[in-house]
Design a protein around this motif. Structure first.
Motif, short mmCIF file in Angstrom:
data_model
loop_
_atom_site.label_atom_id
_atom_site.label_comp_id
_atom_site.label_asym_id
_atom_site.label_seq_id
_atom_site.Cartn_x
_atom_site.Cartn_y
_atom_site.Cartn_z
N ASP A 54 0.85 -1.18 0.00
CA ASP A 54 0.00 0.00 0.00
C ASP A 54 0.89 1.24 0.00
O ASP A 54 2.11 1.13 0.15
N GLN A 55 0.26 2.39 -0.13
CA GLN A 55 1.03 3.62 -0.32
C GLN A 55 0.35 4.81 0.35
O GLN A 55 -0.87 4.95 0.30
N LEU A 56 1.16 5.66 0.98
CA LEU A 56 0.71 6.93 1.53
C LEU A 56 1.31 8.06 0.69
O LEU A 56 2.52 8.23 0.63
N MET A 57 0.43 8.82 0.03
CA MET A 57 0.85 9.96 -0.79
C MET A 57 -0.19 11.06 -0.54
O MET A 57 -1.10 11.27 -1.35
N PRO A 58 -0.08 11.75 0.60
CA PRO A 58 -1.14 12.66 1.03
C PRO A 58 -1.57 13.67 0.00
O PRO A 58 -2.75 13.99 -0.12
N GLY A 74 -5.97 -2.04 -5.30
CA GLY A 74 -4.90 -1.20 -4.78
C GLY A 74 -3.88 -0.89 -5.85
O GLY A 74 -3.92 -1.42 -6.97
N LEU A 75 -2.94 -0.03 -5.51
CA LEU A 75 -1.95 0.40 -6.50
C LEU A 75 -0.96 -0.70 -6.86
O LEU A 75 -0.34 -0.65 -7.92
N PHE A 76 -0.78 -1.67 -5.97
CA PHE A 76 0.19 -2.74 -6.22
C PHE A 76 -0.53 -4.03 -6.61
O PHE A 76 -1.45 -4.48 -5.92
N SER A 77 -0.09 -4.62 -7.70
CA SER A 77 -0.73 -5.80 -8.27
C SER A 77 -0.53 -7.02 -7.37
O SER A 77 0.60 -7.43 -7.11
N GLU A 78 -1.63 -7.59 -6.93
CA GLU A 78 -1.54 -8.79 -6.09
C GLU A 78 -0.94 -9.95 -6.88
O GLU A 78 -0.14 -10.73 -6.35
#
Length: 261
Positions: free
Chosen positions: A104-108, A136-140
């Protein structure tokens, strides 16, 4: 046939292109010209490496033309992208010098370093739309592919949240404490724009990172080492995985979608 690609950080320079015999290619995009390194794997699949800071290293994080890089990868029909970076680690629960897969990603603020919105859709076009994150942004699927082939070397962590802390300066102790309190586990000055833009272009993404230092002031680092030495360790930890992906990996289905009116 879809191609495979990797984005390489400061630790790599030309090491993977040289090992795989990849040659520089100039790709013209509406955002400018971008150099990528291309070749063909033994199975006939086209493979590419993009060196984010240039070769030789000359671009600071805020000087990178992220849109041109993303557009170049789309132009070569990328069907799976692995983004690599050395990161600061914000928790003792994660090890240094062991590959981690981002979840996951935090990019406020969804912005590029120039202040513009982090999007390929800067003006109205037929291709524009809202990026809807179904998985989500990252491919499972891509994360699973990498982990299944390298479970002996990739850290088994259920959740690794990446924090985008734009450069070019280091972060203060208070900033790093804040990121940890918000749920972040690792941070760096790049990666996040690449992830967002690739998803807008419907390219499945995995983030393969490795911690080269603890960024929290309360966590003691190993004996003092030069940054250059820690980056060498980071490169060693991930190089074989990235090479194997280019030689033997497979494209995956895009798990999100672009909602167009």
């Amino acid at each position: 046939m879809k191609s495979l690609a990797v984005i390489l950080g400061s630790a790599f320079k030309n090491s993977i292109p040289d090992k795989l015999g990849l040659q520089p290619i100039e790709v013209d995009t509406r955002w400018g010209q971008q150099t990528i390194y291309g070749g063909t794997a033994d199975n006939g699949r086209k493979i590419y490496a993009l060196i984010r800071h240039g070769s030789p290293h000359h671009l600071l994080p805020h000087q990178i033309n992220y849109r041109a890089q993303a557009a170049a990868l789309k132009a070569v029909n990328c069907g799976a992208l692995v983004i690599n970076s050395s990161v600061g680690v914000l928790t003792e629960e994660l090890p240094l010098y062991q590959p981690l897969l981002l979840t996951d990603q935090l990019m406020p603020e969804n912005r590029l370093p120039d202040g513009s919105t982090c999007s390929m859709f800067q003006e109205p076009t037929e291709q524009q739309g809202h990026l809807v994150l179904n998985e989500g942004l990252f491919s499972e699927a891509l994360n699973d592919q990498l982990y299944n082939r390298h479970s002996d070397s990739i850290c088994q962590a259920d959740n690794v949240v990446f924090v985008y802390a734009g450069g070019p300066r280091s972060k203060t102790p208070a900033e790093n404490r804040m990121w940890a309190q918000l749920g972040g586990h690792v941070n760096s000055m790049t990666v996040a724009p690449e992830v967002v833009l690739a998803n807008e272009l419907e390219i499945p993404v995995a983030g393969l990172v490795v911690g080269h230092k603890y960024s929290m002031p309360d966590i003691e680092n190993p004996p003092e080492e030069e940054i250059r030495e820690t980056l060498v360790k980071a490169r060693t930890a991930t190089k074989d995985i990235l090479v194997d992906f280019l030689e033997h990996g497979k494209p995956v289905a895009f798990g999100n979608h672009i909602y167009r009116y």
